[in-house]
Design a protein around this motif. Structure first.
Motif, PDB file in Angstrom:
ATOM      1  N   GLU A   1     -28.789  29.348  10.268  1.00  0.00           N
ATOM      2  CA  GLU A   1     -28.600  28.626   9.007  1.00  0.00           C
ATOM      3  C   GLU A   1     -27.171  28.788   8.483  1.00  0.00           C
ATOM      4  OE1 GLU A   1     -31.561  30.296   6.497  1.00  0.00           O
ATOM      5  OE2 GLU A   1     -33.236  29.267   7.467  1.00  0.00           O
ATOM      6  N   LEU A   2     -26.569  29.948   8.762  1.00  0.00           N
ATOM      7  CA  LEU A   2     -25.206  30.201   8.302  1.00  0.00           C
ATOM      8  C   LEU A   2     -24.150  29.572   9.201  1.00  0.00           C
ATOM      9  CD1 LEU A   2     -25.469  33.950   7.184  1.00  0.00           C
ATOM     10  CD2 LEU A   2     -25.374  31.932   5.724  1.00  0.00           C
ATOM     11  N   GLY A   3     -24.566  29.077  10.372  1.00  0.00           N
ATOM     12  CA  GLY A   3     -23.620  28.377  11.222  1.00  0.00           C
ATOM     13  C   GLY A   3     -23.401  28.964  12.598  1.00  0.00           C
ATOM     14  N   ALA A   4     -24.152  30.013  12.975  1.00  0.00           N
ATOM     15  CA  ALA A   4     -24.024  30.548  14.337  1.00  0.00           C
ATOM     16  C   ALA A   4     -24.350  29.456  15.343  1.00  0.00           C
ATOM     17  CB  ALA A   4     -24.951  31.745  14.521  1.00  0.00           C
ATOM     18  N   THR A   5     -23.560  29.378  16.414  1.00  0.00           N
ATOM     19  CA  THR A   5     -23.762  28.317  17.398  1.00  0.00           C
ATOM     20  C   THR A   5     -24.876  28.630  18.382  1.00  0.00           C
ATOM     21  OG1 THR A   5     -22.033  29.297  18.785  1.00  0.00           O
ATOM     22  CG2 THR A   5     -21.363  27.571  17.250  1.00  0.00           C
ATOM     23  N   ALA A   6     -25.231  29.914  18.513  1.00  0.00           N
ATOM     24  CA  ALA A   6     -26.323  30.325  19.399  1.00  0.00           C
ATOM     25  C   ALA A   6     -26.832  31.680  18.930  1.00  0.00           C
ATOM     26  CB  ALA A   6     -25.854  30.411  20.847  1.00  0.00           C
ATOM     27  N   THR A   7     -28.076  31.997  19.286  1.00  0.00           N
ATOM     28  CA  THR A   7     -28.657  33.294  18.940  1.00  0.00           C
ATOM     29  C   THR A   7     -29.349  33.883  20.151  1.00  0.00           C
ATOM     30  OG1 THR A   7     -30.676  32.236  18.123  1.00  0.00           O
ATOM     31  CG2 THR A   7     -28.966  32.752  16.490  1.00  0.00           C
ATOM     32  N   VAL A   8     -29.401  35.226  20.176  1.00  0.00           N
ATOM     33  CA  VAL A   8     -30.017  35.949  21.281  1.00  0.00           C
ATOM     34  C   VAL A   8     -30.825  37.104  20.706  1.00  0.00           C
ATOM     35  CG1 VAL A   8     -29.589  37.377  23.319  1.00  0.00           C
ATOM     36  CG2 VAL A   8     -28.148  35.382  22.886  1.00  0.00           C
ATOM     37  N   ASN A   9     -32.082  37.212  21.131  1.00  0.00           N
ATOM     38  CA  ASN A   9     -32.884  38.381  20.776  1.00  0.00           C
ATOM     39  C   ASN A   9     -32.643  39.435  21.850  1.00  0.00           C
ATOM     40  OD1 ASN A   9     -35.040  40.310  20.421  1.00  0.00           O
ATOM     41  ND2 ASN A   9     -36.050  38.789  19.123  1.00  0.00           N
TER      42      ASN A   9
END
Length: 374
Positions: free
Chosen positions: A236-244
């Motif tokens: 939501e803040l603008g990260a282009t990708a996420t990883v758990n």
């Protein structure tokens, strides 16, 4: 005068903190401000992992101590020899007092101020003074601030004057979360336009780093955590990708996204596995930055061959490498221009009496930034 404040008398209490109540709300004697000091009416104070690390014993401090180091308020009295502050000024607190005269301060590295570090470790103000007491017993200051209190006597070296139009609850987070997270990117790592970034640990500081990487012109901002809700907030803040990072292929995913590893990996979780992940995800010629503060006994296994043959850099970042009196007003200006939306980090607003519930929520990873409002 007297003031209500949250005091820690014994470290490492059992959890949940909402039951054990490690912080007791008590009334203390607060001496009048001395030379170079002011009396601040505290309006807002953020709950930070550095406070939690004192509560759980990872960062031992002298006790009894009134905690709280991320705070904002209004000056209501000035002591002798105070020149640059006046009654009515709105201020943000900086958790490393900068003497302005030691070798590090003279070199523009206020976070490494030698007298400031000595005072913080001793639980005193910069000049060694104590202004809190309880029935004749000394009560220590947390990082020169002790902001979990209705009022605080603070050295001017620990204060930054701010725009009075800024809400106190927003102003408070600039004193630690924003300085540390954004600074790790733009000051310590010296992020360049178009570089790739990984942020590991998505609390208030880590998400500030996400915002800082975006504002600093990163081409990719990958956010990593073990909590899916925090990963969603990063998007939501603008990260282009996420990883758990609990996923078996988490490291491979980062390397696939970046063609072998990121230019800058920053760790804010304060646990060894998170830093190991950040280091492993850093590409050739890249920088790994940590602002986490695990227990002092924690050690990191690092291959010198990797550092040399891949020209890798492992860096620490404290206070984001800032000079707070210069950088806090600049970051506030970015916020006011809509380029650093730190208001989105706030998840809970508390009263002082709810502070232990807040710290249990923080320890359980169920909050980003919580603010006590007075």
């Amino acid at each position: 005068m007297q003031t209500r404040a949250a005091v820690l008398r014994e470290m490492a209490p059992p959890r949940p903190y909402s039951d054990s109540q490690p912080l007791r709300i008590e009334t203390f004697e607060l001496a009048a401000p001395q030379s170079g000091e002011v009396l601040v009416k505290v309006h807002a104070a953020g709950l930070c992992h550095s406070d939690l690390s004192t509560i759980d014993g990872n960062r031992p401090r002298p006790t009894p101590m009134v905690l709280g180091h991320e705070a904002a308020g209004e000056i209501i009295e000035v002591g002798p020899n105070v020149r640059d502050f006046a009654v009515g000024d709105h201020v943000v607190c900086s958790f490393v007092p900068s003497c302005g005269h030691c070798n590090y301060c003279a070199d523009g590295r206020a976070a490494l101020c030698t007298p400031g570090a000595q005072a913080n470790n001793a639980g005193t103000l910069l000049d060694g003074g104590l202004r809190l007491s309880d029935k004749g017993e000394d009560v220590y200051h947390h990082l020169g601030i002790s902001g979990f209190a209705e009022h605080a006597v603070i050295r001017t070296e620990s204060l930054v004057k701010i725009d009075p139009s800024l809400d106190y609850e927003i102003a408070a987070v600039f004193g630690c979360a924003v300085l540390t997270g954004v600074g790790a990117m733009v000051h310590t790592a010296q992020l360049r336009l178009g570089q790739t970034v990984l942020v590991v640990g998505l609390g208030g500081v880590g998400l500030s780093a996400v915002l800082g990487a975006i504002a600093g012109g990163a081409a990719q901002v990958i956010a990593a955590d073990i909590d899916d809700d925090k990963l969603e907030r990063a998007r939501e803040l603008g990260a282009t990708a996420t990883v758990n990072t609990k996923d078996e292929n988490a490291l491979e995913k980062v390397k696939d996204l970046t063609g072998g590893g990121v230019d800058v990996a920053a760790e804010f979780a304060g646990v060894q596995p998170a830093l190991e992940f950040a280091f492993a995800a850093t590409g050739k010629g890249g920088k790994t930055v940590t602002a986490g503060l695990p227990h002092p006994d924690v050690r990191l296994p690092v291959s010198p061959t990797q550092l040399v043959a891949q020209e890798r850099t492992l860096m620490g970042s404290y206070l984001g490498g800032h000079v707070p009196k210069l950088d806090i007003p600049e970051y506030i200006a970015l916020y006011q221009a809509g380029r650093l939306p730190v208001d989105k980090l706030l998840t809970h607003r508390l009263t002082l009496d709810e502070i232990n519930t807040g710290f249990e929520r923080l320890a359980a990873g169920q909050a980003i930034r919580q603010v006590v409002l007075f």
